[in-house]
Design a protein around this motif. Structure first.
Motif, PDB file in Angstrom:
ATOM      1  N   UNK A  41       0.832  -1.208   0.000  1.00 46.60           N
ATOM      2  CA  UNK A  41       0.000   0.000   0.000  1.00 46.60           C
ATOM      3  C   UNK A  41       0.864   1.256   0.000  1.00 46.60           C
ATOM      4  N   UNK A  42       1.959   1.231   0.767  1.00 44.25           N
ATOM      5  CA  UNK A  42       2.849   2.392   0.823  1.00 44.25           C
ATOM      6  C   UNK A  42       3.496   2.637  -0.533  1.00 44.25           C
ATOM      7  N   UNK A  43       3.968   1.554  -1.172  1.00 46.65           N
ATOM      8  CA  UNK A  43       4.603   1.712  -2.492  1.00 46.65           C
ATOM      9  C   UNK A  43       3.609   2.246  -3.518  1.00 46.65           C
ATOM     10  N   UNK A  44       2.353   1.802  -3.436  1.00 45.58           N
ATOM     11  CA  UNK A  44       1.333   2.274  -4.377  1.00 45.58           C
ATOM     12  C   UNK A  44       1.152   3.787  -4.268  1.00 45.58           C
ATOM     13  N   UNK A  45       1.104   4.299  -3.031  1.00 51.10           N
ATOM     14  CA  UNK A  45       0.911   5.739  -2.845  1.00 51.10           C
ATOM     15  C   UNK A  45       2.140   6.509  -3.329  1.00 51.10           C
ATOM     16  N   UNK A  46       3.331   5.992  -3.037  1.00 51.29           N
ATOM     17  CA  UNK A  46       4.549   6.655  -3.497  1.00 51.29           C
ATOM     18  C   UNK A  46       4.567   6.731  -5.015  1.00 51.29           C
ATOM     19  N   UNK A  93      13.259  13.958  -2.600  1.00 56.40           N
ATOM     20  CA  UNK A  93      13.838  12.618  -2.750  1.00 56.40           C
ATOM     21  C   UNK A  93      13.197  11.709  -1.705  1.00 56.40           C
ATOM     22  N   UNK A  94      12.675  10.581  -2.134  1.00 60.36           N
ATOM     23  CA  UNK A  94      12.028   9.634  -1.217  1.00 60.36           C
ATOM     24  C   UNK A  94      12.945   8.443  -0.993  1.00 60.36           C
ATOM     25  N   UNK A  95      13.180   8.130   0.284  1.00 65.12           N
ATOM     26  CA  UNK A  95      13.958   6.937   0.623  1.00 65.12           C
ATOM     27  C   UNK A  95      13.060   5.959   1.355  1.00 65.12           C
ATOM     28  N   UNK A  96      12.973   4.755   0.830  1.00 64.30           N
ATOM     29  CA  UNK A  96      12.110   3.735   1.426  1.00 64.30           C
ATOM     30  C   UNK A  96      12.939   2.818   2.333  1.00 64.30           C
ATOM     31  N   UNK A  97      12.442   2.613   3.549  1.00 71.59           N
ATOM     32  CA  UNK A  97      13.044   1.665   4.485  1.00 71.59           C
ATOM     33  C   UNK A  97      11.916   0.764   4.993  1.00 71.59           C
ATOM     34  N   UNK A 150       6.026  20.935   3.972  1.00 68.81           N
ATOM     35  CA  UNK A 150       6.896  21.398   5.058  1.00 68.81           C
ATOM     36  C   UNK A 150       8.310  21.694   4.581  1.00 68.81           C
ATOM     37  N   UNK A 151       8.658  21.253   3.376  1.00 72.84           N
ATOM     38  CA  UNK A 151      10.030  21.464   2.887  1.00 72.84           C
ATOM     39  C   UNK A 151      10.098  22.461   1.744  1.00 72.84           C
ATOM     40  N   UNK A 152       8.996  23.158   1.446  1.00 73.62           N
ATOM     41  CA  UNK A 152       9.004  24.095   0.319  1.00 73.62           C
ATOM     42  C   UNK A 152      10.038  25.195   0.498  1.00 73.62           C
ATOM     43  N   UNK A 153      10.269  25.631   1.739  1.00 72.32           N
ATOM     44  CA  UNK A 153      11.230  26.707   1.984  1.00 72.32           C
ATOM     45  C   UNK A 153      12.632  26.240   2.264  1.00 72.32           C
ATOM     46  N   UNK A 154      12.889  24.933   2.143  1.00 70.11           N
ATOM     47  CA  UNK A 154      14.212  24.385   2.452  1.00 70.11           C
ATOM     48  C   UNK A 154      15.085  24.452   1.201  1.00 70.11           C
ATOM     49  N   UNK A 155      16.203  25.188   1.301  1.00 68.58           N
ATOM     50  CA  UNK A 155      17.120  25.312   0.165  1.00 68.58           C
ATOM     51  C   UNK A 155      18.569  24.997   0.540  1.00 68.58           C
ATOM     52  N   UNK A 156      18.830  24.813   1.851  1.00 66.71           N
ATOM     53  CA  UNK A 156      20.211  24.611   2.290  1.00 66.71           C
ATOM     54  C   UNK A 156      20.549  23.148   2.520  1.00 66.71           C
ATOM     55  N   UNK A 157      19.599  22.248   2.239  1.00 68.62           N
ATOM     56  CA  UNK A 157      19.836  20.811   2.397  1.00 68.62           C
ATOM     57  C   UNK A 157      18.882  20.045   1.467  1.00 68.62           C
ATOM     58  N   UNK A 158      19.132  18.769   1.387  1.00 70.63           N
ATOM     59  CA  UNK A 158      18.310  17.936   0.518  1.00 70.63           C
ATOM     60  C   UNK A 158      16.887  17.827   1.061  1.00 70.63           C
ATOM     61  N   UNK A 159      15.921  18.003   0.188  1.00 68.60           N
ATOM     62  CA  UNK A 159      14.532  17.795   0.563  1.00 68.60           C
ATOM     63  C   UNK A 159      14.250  16.290   0.507  1.00 68.60           C
ATOM     64  N   UNK A 160      14.343  15.675   1.642  1.00 73.75           N
ATOM     65  CA  UNK A 160      14.267  14.208   1.691  1.00 73.75           C
ATOM     66  C   UNK A 160      13.113  13.748   2.574  1.00 73.75           C
ATOM     67  N   UNK A 161      12.392  12.746   2.086  1.00 72.70           N
ATOM     68  CA  UNK A 161      11.350  12.084   2.872  1.00 72.70           C
ATOM     69  C   UNK A 161      11.769  10.634   3.066  1.00 72.70           C
ATOM     70  N   UNK A 207      10.403   7.077   4.314  1.00 72.21           N
ATOM     71  CA  UNK A 207       9.200   6.306   4.622  1.00 72.21           C
ATOM     72  C   UNK A 207       9.633   4.963   5.194  1.00 72.21           C
ATOM     73  N   UNK A 208       9.188   4.683   6.428  1.00 73.52           N
ATOM     74  CA  UNK A 208       9.604   3.452   7.100  1.00 73.52           C
ATOM     75  C   UNK A 208       8.384   2.625   7.489  1.00 73.52           C
ATOM     76  N   UNK A 209       8.559   1.325   7.480  1.00 73.51           N
ATOM     77  CA  UNK A 209       7.569   0.426   8.081  1.00 73.51           C
ATOM     78  C   UNK A 209       8.311  -0.500   9.019  1.00 73.51           C
ATOM     79  N   UNK A 210       7.618  -0.911  10.093  1.00 71.03           N
ATOM     80  CA  UNK A 210       8.252  -1.820  11.049  1.00 71.03           C
ATOM     81  C   UNK A 210       7.166  -2.526  11.854  1.00 71.03           C
ATOM     82  N   UNK A 211       7.575  -3.636  12.475  1.00 74.53           N
ATOM     83  CA  UNK A 211       6.691  -4.356  13.388  1.00 74.53           C
ATOM     84  C   UNK A 211       7.008  -3.855  14.785  1.00 74.53           C
TER      85      UNK A 211
END
Length: 372
Positions: free
Chosen positions: A273-278, A291-295, A324-335, A337-341
């Motif tokens: 489900x998470x991959x589908x939304x991404x 940039x989206x990083x999946x874990x 929340x990252x629209x005004x960020x210019x001094x670093x990578x705009x990174x999200x 996404x993690x799943x865990x038990x």
């Protein structure tokens, strides 16, 4: 005077004087008569026939492979005898034993019960007018699964139908998934556009509220008069009730617009489900330079819930993180996404590298439609 080749046609390979080989057919017969046995031999070059047979074999092989890859089989149906001939792929689609004859009654055992009237109608019309037909029907397999078929046929000489059967199950399911994704994305788009509708919503609600306040004030003045204007007070009270109903109708329309009524509980793979939304939001994330990083943890157990609502929650988290990252210019705009038990449950988290939120907003984070 006896031999295994006498009176038979035997195929073998012959050798020309120049050393090249070619296929031949040898036929030896005995010449009747007295004296030592005599024989006549006929040697025929069958190169052309073998080449034609090979071309036919390759053509049949290509056809069979093409039918297997496209999930399309061919069939013939003779009206006079009801004799039915199927290609191998149709047997695979229906999951019938090729050693057993195919009959209309046997086909009916696979047709989905809800589609039996349609199947009977197609057969009756084909018999009565001899015209071709094209329709879609479902099969109910022995394991309870459902297959979707597209069937098309044309008449040959009024006595036979030649047609094709295509298994469109995967295409049908993919289309349903696409339609569902589009529907949910449309719904989410309506919700996320609430900010642009805020002014009109306020106008819609304020009109009946202003009427209620005005009528109530008028009613109080009429009751305070000497003598009290009871008829006027009653009329303003009726107007107050009318405006109260108008306000309730506005709220009801808003709830209908932004609330899904149906709830379908099913087994859901949270990673899937998470991959589908991404995937659905990939273009939006790229436009935001995100940039989206999946874990995503391996071996997560399935959860029971409404897949649509889970999609909406994850989608909202991704869009909020992007905002929340629209005004960020001094670093990578990174999200991330993690799943865990986690403690007997399955957890999904969305973390961004944005500006966060102010401490005074903490108590309002879960208010409906509140946003920073």
């Amino acid at each position: 005077g006896q031999g295994v080749v006498i009176g038979k046609r035997v195929e073998m390979t012959a050798l020309r004087a120049d050393g090249t080989e070619f296929p031949v057919e040898l036929a030896i017969t005995r010449i009747p008569g007295d004296g030592p046995p005599s024989f006549t031999g006929y040697l025929r070059d069958i190169t052309n026939r073998k080449q034609a047979e090979e071309r036919l074999r390759r053509s049949e092989s290509f056809l069979a492979e093409g039918q297997r890859l496209s999930l399309t089989g061919s069939f013939s149906w003779h009206l006079a005898t009801d004799a039915i001939t199927w290609s191998d792929q149709v047997y695979r689609i229906f999951e019938f034993d090729p050693a057993l004859p195919v009959t209309l009654e046997r086909i009916r055992t696979r047709v989905h019960p809800d589609d039996l009237p349609l199947f009977a109608d197609v057969i009756d019309r084909a018999r009565s007018n001899g015209a071709g037909f094209e329709y879609e029907q479902r099969l109910l397999m022995l394991d309870g699964s459902v297959k979707y078929l597209h069937v098309v046929a044309h008449a040959v000489g009024g006595l036979e139908f030649i047609g094709a059967v295509q298994d469109v199950t995967e295409r049908r399911r993919a289309q349903e998934e696409l339609d569902r994704a589009r529907s949910e994305l449309t719904h989410v788009t309506r919700v996320t556009s609430l900010g642009t509708l805020a002014a009109s919503i306020a106008h819609e609600v304020n009109q009946p509220l202003s009427g209620i306040v005005t009528n109530a004030s008028t009613c109080l003045r009429m009751l305070a008069a000497e003598p009290p204007n009871l008829d006027g007070a009653r009329e303003t009270a009726r107007r107050t009730i009318r405006d109260g109903h108008r306000a309730a109708e506005v709220v009801a329309r808003l709830r209908a617009l932004f609330t899904r009524k149906e709830m379908v509980a099913e087994s859901v793979d949270l990673n899937a489900a998470t991959r589908e939304v991404i995937t659905l939001t990939a273009s939006e994330l790229r436009r935001g330079g995100v940039v989206v990083r999946e874990e995503l943890a391996d071996g997560l157990p399935a959860v029971t819930g409404d897949r649509v609502q889970l999609h909406q929650v994850i989608l909202n988290l991704l869009l909020n993180a992007t905002d929340a990252m629209l005004g960020v210019n001094d670093r990578t705009r990174e999200i991330v996404v993690r799943t865990r038990f986690d403690e007997g449950g399955v957890c999904v988290s969305v973390q961004d590298s944005g500006v966060g939120f102010a401490p005074e907003d903490r108590d309002r984070l879960f208010e409906a439609f509140y946003t920073t």
